[in-house]
Each structure stands twice: as structure tokens, then as C-alpha cells.
Design an enzyme around this catalytic site. Structure first.
Site, mmCIF file in Angstrom:
data_model
loop_
_atom_site.group_PDB
_atom_site.id
_atom_site.type_symbol
_atom_site.label_atom_id
_atom_site.label_comp_id
_atom_site.label_asym_id
_atom_site.label_seq_id
_atom_site.Cartn_x
_atom_site.Cartn_y
_atom_site.Cartn_z
ATOM 1 N N HIS B 198 0.721 -1.255 -0.009
ATOM 2 C CA HIS B 198 0.028 0.136 0.004
ATOM 3 C C HIS B 198 0.943 1.197 0.116
ATOM 4 C CE1 HIS B 198 -4.085 -1.304 0.065
ATOM 5 N NE2 HIS B 198 -3.459 -2.318 0.838
ATOM 6 N N GLU B 440 -9.794 -13.497 -34.705
ATOM 7 C CA GLU B 440 -8.832 -14.327 -33.663
ATOM 8 C C GLU B 440 -8.705 -15.513 -33.972
ATOM 9 O OE1 GLU B 440 -10.518 -13.805 -29.882
ATOM 10 O OE2 GLU B 440 -12.666 -13.868 -30.549
ATOM 11 N N ASP B 464 -5.490 -14.288 -28.890
ATOM 12 C CA ASP B 464 -6.087 -15.392 -29.290
ATOM 13 C C ASP B 464 -5.659 -15.902 -30.731
ATOM 14 O OD1 ASP B 464 -7.557 -16.456 -27.155
ATOM 15 O OD2 ASP B 464 -9.391 -15.886 -27.689
ATOM 16 N N CYS B 511 -7.519 -4.978 -30.712
ATOM 17 C CA CYS B 511 -7.763 -4.802 -29.338
ATOM 18 C C CYS B 511 -6.774 -5.756 -28.368
ATOM 19 C CB CYS B 511 -9.244 -4.981 -29.040
ATOM 20 S SG CYS B 511 -10.025 -6.548 -29.441
#
Lengths: 91, 589
Positions: B198, B440, B464, B511
Site C-alpha cells: 500500500h 482471432e 487469441d 484490441c
């Protein structure tokens, strides 16, 4: 007689981590009697973050929430809602 | 006053937060907590001892509250960890057990707390989950806090530091880091901690450089030593030479300049040096992520993955639930487009009540459009929700895993059916949405010319496509090293698709992760991709890289690319040709 236990599924990405456990514990501390979280054969006190963390609930874990007394029904419902909304982390 | 008498020392740690700063070291240390004395108390004193413990806990709670209230605006989102610490203070395994120990063993509160904490710590250290193992740290932070109140030790008063310094500490708790005053603290270094802590998140939020996990920096660095911290590479330089100082000054200024330029320009359209505009969009999974796409200057959503709602509840989401989320996203980013990809999961596996249902080869199984066409009711519900949301902004529909012409035709038929039904019911919707398919599966590349006539756009799903074309499962460590975006086969496939797209006058998007890596940009630009979509954080760097390139050069460059026989050959060629641009841009990320 109303059911005193409810099954829920952990849907938030990190599982029952410190932040979500803190939310449960804060709610459970307001109960009149004990609130329990049960996973498989392990049963822990929902008012303790550390106890909850020891259940090691990952995303997708199925657990049972249980109260000891009718008077804590609101606490139970509130806790179930927290699970269903992913502890507000999704919205 | 440079310490000219001392030799320059370079320490290497974890690059917790990027940036470079030069300044004087200021050591903060924890006093009096390491050594805890044990003594017994009489029965009569037990109640007083418990009271003393309780008031130390209450004081810690107050202190945390003050820190939360005073935390700088930009840290508000991160104070939840302090809220958790606050609840932990009264956890029965810590609080209750300590009181019990005082009572039962008649020992002082410090000793009781120490004993309880070490039990809890060891319990967590033995857990298998790495996240939970880490929680032992939170328990230590919380108990240290109580302990300091018990022994009356000075807390690290970070808020009171009145000089411009670099903090040096063994460890900084999130509570301590939250008190950092940006006008005083230039950066910090710690012996412990890591990138996912953190404290490092806080440093990145505050945008100050930090190097963590140095091991023994607090033993080597002295107060007022001149140090340079480079959070970009994770180094700390003590007693720098004049030469190093000069060099770091230049690097620091360059970093700031690039960062400013990227932030300033990320909301402006990305245009190449020769005036060609390229849209840079964001990929999202949750509706809430739209905000980061907007923040990072995305030109819209190039890929909205819709699986989450299906996986997050035990039953299938209904039309209203889906519509509600889609509408949120569409409205927030309108008039910029939102590309909604229809369900891309192995549905039977995800929803089946039979846990024994296993496909031998899920990547080649009943998933995505195959599942949707087999379960038209599920598909219709989603399409209805999408068309209804389309009435509130700019929506495109993207169909995943298309491998044949029939699938496109069948999808279009169902889409028409759904639109007709909505029309008849008089429900508000918009049929005027662009329809596209994911490219893909290798067969889709090969019949791209056939598919192009039926849709408005193609979107290359490179993750893919690469996996299916090279027959590589990236999750399998024995073959993962063979996965290359710049494999000559992949570049040729993209070229084939790009040629079809130009010929049929539709649009070509990408994408997959390939779009987010600046090294691929000269090639993607050369091949003629219209739109890139990526994780939102990558948008500024990609935009800035695009501005440094020329389409003309990239097209000419493709001739050389096609002469390469290997992925590494292509990569070397890109680095050799665009190296100077790349090194400057990658550095800024």
C-alpha cells in the site's frame, strides 16, 4: 420460523480480503448475539477480521452466514447484501 | 554541501514509484518498540493494566482517525487500508486475546500484546495464499501503533518535518506514508516493502519517486547525506559524484518533461508527424473502468468485455441488469463509441451445475459465439440489452470467435429478429449500430474477404490469434517463450486482413495486447490499422509514440519487415530503425 442462515458466494476479485472482512466485522459487531461464517467444516466469528481471513476465501468460494438469534436478522440481511454487491467494490 | 570525502555508493532495490529526485536524507526510525520488557502484575493491578491497554488502543484509533481526516485529497481513495487498520485495532484475536492474556497470566500489557501478535503473525505466515501472508504486515503495523502508545515512544512525526528532504526508513506503514507532505518530502526509500504494498501505491498516487525493499539502507545512509533516488529503475545513490549529480539532474528533468508532455497531450487526438490520425481506445471489463479510459485520454471503448456480469452471479443476468450497466458505460463516454463484445465464455462450463463437466480442450470448445448460437435465448437477452443501451450513445457490437461465414449470417439474423421484436413492443432502442467481428481464429483471417462483405469492421484479437496460429498456450511455461507478436506469420496474417479491409472499405481495429506495446507501433501503422484499443494506462505512451512516427516511413519500413525470417529479426529491425524514438518513449512509461 425464519431461516437463520444464508448461503452466499464470494464474487469480488480478491476474495474475502482485509477490506471486505473489515466491513463484515463492523456489521457483525453490532449484533446482539454471535454471527458466524462457515466454510466447509470451518466456523469462525464474523466480528473478527483475522478470524475471517483465516478462512482463506477466494473469489467463487461458497460460504454460509449464520446468526444465533432472530433479533439479528437485519444484521444477517445486511451482511448478505454486502456479499451480493461485492462489498461496494464493483460500483 | 556535497560529501566529497566519501565514495559514491549505489544501492539497488525495487522500483516502487517512478521519478528521480536529489536531496538530503532524513532518517525516521521507530523507537522503543523492539525491546519489550516482561513483568508480572498483582491481581489488584489487573484492571488498571487492562485499562491502560484499552486507552492505548483508543488513542491509536484517534490517531488513525486524524491521519485519515488530514490525508491529502489525492489519497482519499487509499485511506480504506487505514479504515481496515482501525477495525483491526479492536479485533478480538488481537484486542480480546491481549486482555485475556493480561488477566490470565498477570503480565504487563506490552508483553501480552507482543505474545498475542506473534501468535497471530505465525498463523498468517503459514497460510498458502500470498495475499494473506502479506496481511501479517498489517497486524504488525496495527500492533506497533498500540505498542508505541503503551511505552510512550515518540511516533514518527512525518507530518512535522519542516525541511525539503528524502525520507529514509526501515519501513513506512500506510498510515505513515499518508502523512507525507508533498511540499516537504521529495521521495522516500525503505528497507522493506515492495511494489504491491500500500505504501508504494500511495507513492505512485502522490507521484513521488520511491525505492523500496533495499534491505539495509537505513544502516548505510546517514542523516543529511546527499542521495539520489531513481524510482524508475529502483536505485539509490549515496554520496554521488559531481558527474552523477549532473547526469541525474538531466535524467530527472527529462523524465518530468516527458511526463508533463504525456499528461498534457493524452487528451489530444493522436496524429502522426505526417498528419495521419489514429484512434487510441481503452479496453474495459467493469463499467467503473470507463473513468480511467477518460482520465488517460482514450478516444472511446474499443473493447468492453461483458463476461463479468455472467460470472459474478449464480444465475444468468436478466435483460434489465445488463441494460443498466451497458447504459451507464454508453452514457458516460458518449458521443465517443463503446464497442460491446458479446459473451465470450465457455457458457456450459461457467453455468453448468455439474462441476464434473469438463472439456478436454476448452480453448477449442463450445465458447463465445458458438455457445451463443447454441443458446439463442441467452444471446437474444444480451443483444436486446445492447440495442436498448444504444439509444443512449454510440454503440458498436463485436462478435467474438467467428470462424465461419454461417456464424456471421446466423448472428445477423438473430440481431434482426431482436430488433424487430423491440420495435413491435415499442421499446426504446437503436438499430443503427455498427456490427463487427473479432478476427482471432486463423480461418477468419483466411476467409476475411468473404466475411468483410457482411460487417462494418474487423477487430484483431491478437492474444487469441497468436495463440491459435502459433499453437501456443501462453499459460504453459514450456512453450510460453515461443509466443511472439512479431512472428513473421502474425505480421503476414495482419497484412492479409488489412489488405481485405482496404479493398472492401470497412474498418480495421486491434484490441489485443499487441496494440499496447510501443515497439509494435511502426508495424501496425505501416499495415494500416485504423484504431487501437488497450488497457487504459497504456494510452498516453502509445499516443506519444504515434506522434513521433510518420505513416510514410512506416509503410516504406514494411518492405524490410517482410524480408525478415524470424520474430527476433523483426524486433531487431524495429529497434535498429526506431530505437531512438522507442528508448525515449518506453522510458517515459
Amino acid at each position: 420460523m425464519t431461516e437463520l442462515s444464508r448461503d452466499v458466494i464470494v464474487i469480488n476479485e480478491l476474495g474475502l480480503h482485509a477490506r471486505s472482512a473489515a466491513k463484515i466485522a463492523e456489521i457483525a459487531r453490532k449484533a446482539n448475539y454471535n454471527v458466524w461464517i462457515i466454510k466447509d467444516t470451518k466456523k469462525v466469528d464474523a466480528s473478527s477480521i483475522l478470524d475471517i481471513l483465516t478462512l482463506e476465501c477466494a473469489k467463487g468460494s461458497k460460504i454460509t452466514l449464520k446468526i444465533d438469534d432472530q433479533s439479528d436478522l437485519e444484521i444477517l440481511n445486511n451482511t448478505v447484501r454486502q456479499f451480493e454487491t461485492g462489498f461496494g467494490e464493483l460500483s | 554541501m556535497t560529501d566529497t570525502g566519501s565514495r559514491e555508493i549505489v544501492l539497488t532495490g525495487i522500483d516502487a514509484s517512478p521519478g528521480i529526485c536529489i536531496g538530503k536524507a532524513y532518517l525516521v526510525d521507530i523507537e522503543g518498540v523492539d525491546v519489550v520488557k516482561k513483568y508480572f502484575i498483582s491481581e489488584d493491578d489487573v484492571q488498571d493494566e487492562i485499562k491502560r491497554f484499552k486507552s492505548a488502543v483508543n488513542k491509536a484509533k484517534q490517531q488513525l482517525l486524524t491521519i485519515i481526516t488530514n490525508a491529502p485529497e489525492e489519497l482519499r481513495d487509499h485511506t480504506y487500508i487505514l479504515e481496515t487498520h482501525k477495525v483491526l485495532l479492536k479485533d478480538k484475536m488481537l484486542y480480546g486475546k491481549t486482555i485475556e492474556t493480561i488477566k490470565n497470566e498477570k503480565v504487563n500489557a506490552e508483553w501480552a500484546l507482543k505474545k498475542v501478535v506473534s501468535d497471530v503473525k505465525s498463523m498468517f505466515k503459514n497460510m498458502s495464499d500470498s495475499y494473506l501472508k502479506e496481511r501479517a504486515t498489517d497486524i504488525v503495523y496495527v500492533s506497533d501503533h498500540i505498542m508505541r502508545n503503551l511505552v510512550g515512544a515518540e511516533t514518527k512525526k512525518i507530518a512535522d518535518i519542516d525541511k525539503r528532504v528524502i525520507l529514509v526508513a526501515n519501513d513506512l506503514s500506510p498510515a505513515e506514508a499518508s502523512q507525507i507532505n508533498l511540499e516537504r518530502i521529495k521521495g522516500f526509500v525503505t528497507d522493506r516493502g515492495g511494489k504491491a504494498s500500500h505504501t508504494s501505491i500511495i507513492a505512485r498516487t502522490l507521484e513521488i519517486p520511491a525505492v523500496m525493499g533495499l534491505g539495509n539502507a537505513t544502516n548505510i545512509i546517514k542523516n543529511d547525506d546527499l542521495i539520489i533516488i531513481d524510482g524508475t529503475v529502483g536505485t539509490v545513490i549515496i554520496h554521488p559524484t559531481e558527474e552523477t549529480l549532473l547526469e541525474s539532474g538531466v535524467r530527472g528533468a527529462k523524465y518530468e518533461e516527458l511526463k508533463a508532455a504525456i499528461t498534457r497531450d493524452s487528451h489530444i487526438q493522436a496524429e502522426t508527424a505526417d498528419g495521419f490520425q489514429l484512434k487510441v481506445m481503452g479496453n474495459i471489463e467493469l463499467p467503473e473502468e470507463v473513468v480511467s479510459v477518460i482520465d488517460y485520454g482514450g478516444d472511446g471503448i474499443g473493447l468492453y468485455r461483458t463476461e463479468f456480469q455472467y460470472l459474478s452471479s449464480p444465475s444468468l443476468p436478466n435483460e434489465y441488469e445488463l441494460f443498466d450497466k451497458y447504459k451507464d458505460v454508453v452514457e458516460v463516454i458518449a458521443p465517443k463509441p463503446v464497442t460491446i463484445r458479446t459473451l465470450d465464455i465457455n457458457g456450459d462450463k461457467a453455468f453448468s451445475n455439474n462441476p464434473d463437466y469438463v472439456e478436454a480442450n476448452p480453448a477449442l470448445g463450445l465458447r463465445a459465439i458458438r455457445y451463443c448460437l447454441k443458446n439463442p435465448d441467452v444471446f437474444r437477452t444480451q443483444l436486446r440489452a445492447i440495442l436498448r443501451a444504444a439509444a443512449f450513445g454510440n454503440v458498436r457490437i463485436l462478435i467474438p470467435m467467428i470462424s465461419s461465414y454461417e456464424e456471421v449470417i446466423e448472428t445477423k439474423r438473430i440481431l434482426d429478429e431482436v430488433a424487430d421484436a423491440l420495435d413491435k413492443e415499442g421499446t426504446l432502442f437503436n438499430r443503427d449500430v455498427e456490427l463487427g467481428i473479432m478476427i482471432e481464429v486463423p480461418s477468419a483471417v483466411i476467409i476475411a474477404d468473404v466475411l468483410a462483405g457482411e460487417v462494418d469492421f474487423f477487430s484483431l484479437g491478437t492474444n487469441d490469434l497468436i495463440q491459435y496460429s502459433l499453437a501456443i498456450d501462453r499459460g504453459n511455461r514450456h512453450v510460453a517463450h515461443l509466443y511472439h507478436s512479431l512472428h513473421p506469420a502474425i505480421i503476414r496474417m495482419i497484412k492479409r486482413v488489412a489488405d481485405v479491409v482496404r479493398d472492401k472499405e470497412i474498418k480495421l481495429f486491434m484490441c489485443g495486447e499487441m496494440a499496447a506495446d510501443p515497439i509494435n507501433l511502426p508495424i501496425l501503422l505501416g499495415l494500416g490499422i485504423d484504431e487501437l484499443s488497450m488497457n487504459p494506462q497504456s494510452i498516453p505512451a502509445v499516443k506519444s509514440m504515434i506522434r513521433a512516427l510518420k505513416v510514410e516511413d512506416a509503410r516504406a519500413f514494411m518492405k524490410d519487415v517482410f524480408k525478415q525470417n524470424t520474430a527476433s529479426g523483426v524486433e531487431e529491425l524495429v529497434r535498429g530503425t526506431f530505437g531512438s524514438i522507442l528508448s525515449a518513449k518506453v522510458y517515459a512509461r
